[in-house]
Enzyme design. Structure first.
Site, PDB file in Angstrom:
ATOM      1  N   CYS A   8      31.644  43.881  54.631  1.00  0.00           N
ATOM      2  CA  CYS A   8      32.882  43.416  55.270  1.00  0.00           C
ATOM      3  C   CYS A   8      32.633  42.026  55.843  1.00  0.00           C
ATOM      4  CB  CYS A   8      33.379  44.401  56.326  1.00  0.00           C
ATOM      5  SG  CYS A   8      32.290  44.609  57.750  1.00  0.00           S
ATOM      6  N   ARG A  14      33.829  47.683  59.926  1.00  0.00           N
ATOM      7  CA  ARG A  14      34.154  48.494  58.744  1.00  0.00           C
ATOM      8  C   ARG A  14      32.960  48.867  57.877  1.00  0.00           C
ATOM      9  NH1 ARG A  14      38.380  44.410  56.494  1.00  0.00           N
ATOM     10  NH2 ARG A  14      36.769  43.090  57.461  1.00  0.00           N
ATOM     11  N   ASP A 123      41.266  45.581  59.251  1.00  0.00           N
ATOM     12  CA  ASP A 123      40.124  45.182  60.076  1.00  0.00           C
ATOM     13  C   ASP A 123      40.394  45.511  61.542  1.00  0.00           C
ATOM     14  OD1 ASP A 123      38.005  44.029  61.357  1.00  0.00           O
ATOM     15  OD2 ASP A 123      38.071  42.171  60.187  1.00  0.00           O
TER      16      ASP A 123
HETATM   17  P1  4NP Z   1      34.374  43.702  60.369  1.00  0.00           P
HETATM   18  O1  4NP Z   1      35.226  43.095  61.582  1.00  0.00           O
HETATM   19  O2  4NP Z   1      34.439  42.728  59.233  1.00  0.00           O
HETATM   20  O3  4NP Z   1      35.054  45.002  60.036  1.00  0.00           O
HETATM   21  O4  4NP Z   1      32.965  43.895  60.879  1.00  0.00           O
HETATM   22  C1  4NP Z   1      34.981  41.792  62.072  1.00  0.00           C
HETATM   23  C2  4NP Z   1      34.022  41.596  63.023  1.00  0.00           C
HETATM   24  C3  4NP Z   1      33.788  40.327  63.521  1.00  0.00           C
HETATM   25  C4  4NP Z   1      34.530  39.257  63.050  1.00  0.00           C
HETATM   26  C5  4NP Z   1      35.481  39.465  62.073  1.00  0.00           C
HETATM   27  C6  4NP Z   1      35.711  40.738  61.584  1.00  0.00           C
HETATM   28  N1  4NP Z   1      34.287  37.955  63.566  1.00  0.00           N
HETATM   29  O5  4NP Z   1      34.992  37.031  63.141  1.00  0.00           O
HETATM   30  O6  4NP Z   1      33.387  37.784  64.386  1.00  0.00           O
END
Ligand code: 4NP
Length: 155
Positions: A8, A14, A123
Site C-alpha cells: 500500500c 492496509r 485508505d
Molecule cells: P496505508 O495508509 O497506505 O494504508 O498504510 C497511509 C499511511 C500513511 C500515509 C498514507 C497512507 N502517509 O502519507 O503518510
C-alpha cells in the site's frame, strides 16, 4: 512455497492488515509453512514506523497481533523475490509497476480482483474507517486463498 507481498502507500494501515490477516487465515487452515508473507509501502513516508494504532486496534478485536512490524518500502528486487505482489488501489498498482520497472511476468494484482471486484480498498489513513477496510481486506484475502486452492497451488 508461495511468496506474497502486500503493498500500500504507507505500509502502516492496509498492507500490514492484509499481511497479518492472511497469515492468520493460512495458520488456521494449517497452511502457514506453505507461505512466505510480507508487506511493503510504495512511499518512504512511514519507513520504520509501527502499524497504525487504528489498524492494531481493529486486528486486536480478532486476536491478531502486528507486534514487531515496521514499515518498509518496496524494492525493485521484490519483484523477483515474490510470486504475487498485491496492491490495495490503482495508485499503488501504478507505483508498484514503476518500482518494479514494469510487470512482464504479470505478478502485480489489486487485492479485490480476487473477490471478483474492480474496487479499491479505501485508505483508512484518510477515511478513519478501519471497519470498512477490514471487511474489504477480509473479502480479498478469502478470495486469494480460494484462488490459490482452485489453481492447485496448495496441493
Ligand atoms: P496505508 O495508509 O497506505 O494504508 O498504510 C497511509 C499511511 C500513511 C500515509 C498514507 C497512507 N502517509 O502519507 O503518510
Amino acid at each position: 512455497m508461495i511468496k506474497i507481498l502486500f503493498v500500500c502507500l504507507g505500509n502502516i494501515c492496509r498492507s500490514p492488515m492484509a499481511e497479518f490477516m492472511f497469515r492468520d487465515m493460512v495458520k488456521t487452515e494449517g497452511l502457514a509453512d506453505r507461505f512466505r508473507i510480507a508487506s511493503a509501502a510504495t512511499s518512504y513516508e512511514e519507513t520504520g514506523n509501527p502499524v497504525h494504532h487504528g489498524a492494531r486496534q481493529k486486528l486486536a478485536q480478532y486476536g491478531i497481533s502486528t507486534a514487531g512490524k515496521t514499515a518498509v518500502r518496496m524494492q525493485k528486487k521484490d519483484y523477483e523475490a515474490y510470486d504475487y505482489l498485491i496492491g490495495m488501489d490503482e495508485g499503488n498498482i501504478r507505483s508498484m509497476r514503476r518500482i518494479a520497472g514494469g510487470d512482464e511476468e504479470h505478478k502485480i494484482y489489486k487485492l479485490l480482483e480476487f473477490a471478483g471486484s474492480a474496487r479499491d480498498i479505501a485508505d483508512p489513513w484518510y477515511t478513519g474507517n478501519f471497519d470498512v477496510t477490514y471487511d474489504d481486506i477480509l473479502e480479498g484475502c478469502q478470495g486469494l486463498l480460494k484462488r490459490l486452492k482452485e489453481e492447485g497451488r496448495l496441493r
